[in-house]
Motif scaffolding. Structure first.
Motif, short mmCIF file in Angstrom:
data_model
loop_
_atom_site.label_atom_id
_atom_site.label_comp_id
_atom_site.label_asym_id
_atom_site.label_seq_id
_atom_site.Cartn_x
_atom_site.Cartn_y
_atom_site.Cartn_z
N ARG A 102 67.58 -98.11 -52.80
CA ARG A 102 67.73 -96.92 -51.96
C ARG A 102 67.11 -95.69 -52.62
N LEU A 103 66.02 -95.90 -53.32
CA LEU A 103 65.35 -94.81 -54.03
C LEU A 103 63.89 -94.71 -53.59
N TYR A 104 63.36 -93.48 -53.69
CA TYR A 104 61.95 -93.21 -53.45
C TYR A 104 61.26 -93.10 -54.81
N TYR A 105 60.32 -94.01 -55.07
CA TYR A 105 59.62 -94.03 -56.34
C TYR A 105 58.35 -93.20 -56.25
N ARG A 106 58.09 -92.44 -57.30
CA ARG A 106 57.02 -91.44 -57.28
C ARG A 106 55.73 -91.98 -57.89
N TYR A 107 54.62 -91.69 -57.19
CA TYR A 107 53.28 -92.05 -57.65
C TYR A 107 52.38 -90.82 -57.57
N GLN A 108 51.42 -90.76 -58.48
CA GLN A 108 50.37 -89.75 -58.39
C GLN A 108 49.18 -90.19 -59.25
N TYR A 109 48.01 -89.64 -58.93
CA TYR A 109 46.79 -89.99 -59.65
C TYR A 109 46.58 -91.51 -59.70
N GLY A 110 47.02 -92.20 -58.66
CA GLY A 110 46.76 -93.62 -58.55
C GLY A 110 47.68 -94.53 -59.34
N ASP A 111 48.79 -93.98 -59.87
CA ASP A 111 49.68 -94.81 -60.67
C ASP A 111 51.10 -94.26 -60.57
N ALA A 112 52.05 -95.03 -61.09
CA ALA A 112 53.44 -94.58 -61.15
C ALA A 112 53.55 -93.37 -62.08
N ILE A 133 46.00 -77.67 -57.85
CA ILE A 133 46.78 -78.74 -58.43
C ILE A 133 48.25 -78.42 -58.16
N THR A 134 49.16 -79.30 -58.53
CA THR A 134 50.57 -78.98 -58.35
C THR A 134 51.24 -78.77 -59.69
N ARG A 135 52.31 -78.01 -59.67
CA ARG A 135 53.17 -77.77 -60.83
C ARG A 135 54.60 -78.08 -60.42
N LEU A 136 55.42 -78.49 -61.38
CA LEU A 136 56.80 -78.88 -61.11
C LEU A 136 57.78 -77.87 -61.69
N MET A 137 58.94 -77.80 -61.07
CA MET A 137 60.08 -77.07 -61.63
C MET A 137 61.28 -78.00 -61.57
N GLY A 138 61.75 -78.44 -62.73
CA GLY A 138 62.90 -79.31 -62.78
C GLY A 138 64.18 -78.51 -62.94
N SER A 177 41.41 -86.24 -49.61
CA SER A 177 41.36 -85.03 -50.43
C SER A 177 41.39 -83.79 -49.55
N ASN A 178 42.04 -82.76 -50.03
CA ASN A 178 42.09 -81.47 -49.34
C ASN A 178 42.54 -80.42 -50.34
N LYS A 179 42.48 -79.18 -49.96
CA LYS A 179 42.78 -78.09 -50.89
C LYS A 179 44.21 -77.59 -50.79
N GLY A 180 45.10 -78.43 -50.27
CA GLY A 180 46.50 -78.06 -50.17
C GLY A 180 47.31 -78.36 -51.41
N GLY A 181 46.66 -78.88 -52.45
CA GLY A 181 47.36 -79.17 -53.71
C GLY A 181 47.66 -80.63 -53.88
N TYR A 182 48.35 -81.21 -52.90
CA TYR A 182 48.74 -82.62 -53.00
C TYR A 182 47.57 -83.56 -52.75
N GLY A 183 46.51 -83.05 -52.18
CA GLY A 183 45.32 -83.86 -52.02
C GLY A 183 44.60 -84.10 -53.33
N THR A 184 44.93 -83.32 -54.35
CA THR A 184 44.31 -83.48 -55.66
C THR A 184 44.99 -84.57 -56.48
N ASN A 185 46.33 -84.53 -56.55
CA ASN A 185 47.02 -85.55 -57.35
C ASN A 185 47.39 -86.79 -56.54
N ARG A 186 47.08 -86.77 -55.21
CA ARG A 186 47.36 -87.92 -54.34
C ARG A 186 48.82 -88.35 -54.46
N ALA A 187 49.70 -87.35 -54.43
CA ALA A 187 51.13 -87.62 -54.59
C ALA A 187 51.67 -88.43 -53.43
N PRO A 208 52.86 -86.14 -49.08
CA PRO A 208 52.94 -84.71 -48.75
C PRO A 208 51.59 -84.08 -48.45
N GLY A 209 50.52 -84.67 -49.01
CA GLY A 209 49.19 -84.15 -48.76
C GLY A 209 48.28 -85.15 -48.11
#
Length: 393
Positions: free
Chosen positions: A285-295, A121-126, A266-276, A261-262
């Motif tokens: 002029r912004l990139y909007y973020r999605y994961q797990y099938g939703d915003a 899975i992925t983890r974030l650092m803000g 699906s794959n085991k690189g991390g991003y294939g799990t959350n479908r980021a 990014p993935g």
């Protein structure tokens, strides 16, 4: 409807404790099934969008000068209170798996790092410089060494609740890094006053621990950490930004308005799990973020996460022994390939970083430094074995 491959977590969920002071992410078996997903379009913004002129690639911020109590941020390039700009930022570890969502306060980070952890899975650092209006940030999770090393490039005060002791302990318990850590096994100097539990009915305990800003400030004072970049004298820069009124347009480069990014299987690189993935909106002029099938939404303001720049930093990766724990390692120093996304364009270039306290530097195919557009930046660390899954369109 767009057909995508969904990663399903199935049998074999064994929680890896490994002396880490808190319950770690599950190690799982990964299977794949098909599903139908319709990705929502970003809601229109009512915020005024400034008019910018091309030429940011050659008109960029050099020296910061204080004007009427304001300076251009080292992390975003935007004008902010000088006290905020000169204050050392904090780097907060934040979980990103579905049992932890939504996060609180993450939209206020100037830079977000994302990387895989065990369980793929992925983890974030803000990385936060604007946090005075926040009561809390979280939930907060445990440290991994590659996030810690990335925080050192920005002279961050590193915030964590738990750690992978064998790999993080030899770094975090030294003078190489200033840290605000919950009192758990493996931490020599704790700062429990910075943390507390939040009532989240239905959530597991490990997703109820938050950083409280008043407690963080108390801990920084008690531990006598240097509070400004100049006083600590370790910070060089985050990025080179286009100057006020300019946009770095990169007109000669290929368009890339949907970024994965993935990839989208699906794959085991991390991003294939959350479908980021990120979707670019040329109006904001912004990139909007999605994961797990939703915003991806911040509970703090109920807004979708959005950034001005996205970076894929390709790193050599491996798994620490014992491999069944699946603790990952990334080589975040040295050099490698990179994909830089800004203004709806993609630049296939490279990254370089000399040592712990040197900045991440990004270059185009000719070796010229990338000039980023002002605003927030999202950096995905991608294990080189899984770089083949990167896709954009």
């Amino acid at each position: 409807m767009k057909k995508i491959i969904l990663t399903v977590l199935v049998a074999g969920m064994v929680f890896a404790l490994s002396g880490c002071g808190d319950m770690e992410s599950p190690i799982v078996t990964i299977n794949s099934v098909e599903f139908e997903e319709e990705v929502p379009t970003p809601e229109p913004t009512d915020k005024p969008i400034p008019t910018l002129v091309p030429g940011g690639e050659t008109n960029y911020i050099t020296d910061r000068v204080e004007k009427d109590g304001m300076m251009q941020s080292y992390l975003t390039g935007e004008w902010k209170d000088a006290d905020v700009v000169e204050r050392r930022n904090m780097a907060v570890m934040i979980p990103n798996n579905t049992p932890a969502l939504p996060q609180y306060g993450i939209s206020q980070a100037s830079i977000i790092f994302e990387a895989p952890v065990e369980g793929r899975i992925t983890r974030l650092m803000g990385i936060f410089e604007d946090y005075d209006n926040l009561e809390k940030i979280g939930p907060v999770r445990s440290a991994r060494d590659y996030y810690l090393y990335e925080s050192m490039a920005y002279d961050s005060i590193y915030v964590n609740w738990g750690l992978a002791v064998p790999f993080v302990g030899p770094v975090i318990n030294t003078t190489r890094v200033d840290n605000i850590s919950q009192a758990v096994y493996g931490i020599d100097v704790a700062a429990s006053e910075a943390f507390g539990r939040v009532s989240r009915p239905g959530y597991s305990t490990e997703f109820t621990g938050y950083l409280f800003i008043d407690g963080y400030n108390d801990a920084v004072n008690r531990l006598k950490y240097k509070k400004t970049y100049e006083a600590h004298n370790r910070f060089e820069q985050a990025f080179t930004f286009a100057d006020e009124g300019y946009a770095a347009t990169y007109d000669s480069y290929e368009d890339a308005t949907e970024i994965y990014p993935g990839g989208n299987t699906s794959n085991k690189g991390g991003y294939g799990t959350n479908r980021a993935h990120f979707k670019y909106d040329d109006k904001t002029r912004l990139y909007y973020r999605y994961q797990y099938g939703d915003a991806q939404i911040d509970e703090y303001n109920d807004e979708q996460l959005a950034v001005s720049n996205v970076i894929f930093k390709i790193c050599h990766g491996e798994v620490h022994e014992p491999v069944e724990k699946d603790y990952m390692a990334f080589e975040v120093h040295g050099k490698g390939d990179a994909y830089i996304f800004t203004n709806g364009k993609v630049i296939e270039g490279s990254w370089k970083r000399k040592d712990d306290y040197s900045p991440n530097m990004f270059y185009d195919e000719n070796g010229d430094e990338i000039v980023f557009n002002q605003g927030k930046t999202w950096i995905c660390l991608i294990w080189d074995d899984y770089a083949e899954y990167i896709s954009y369109e």
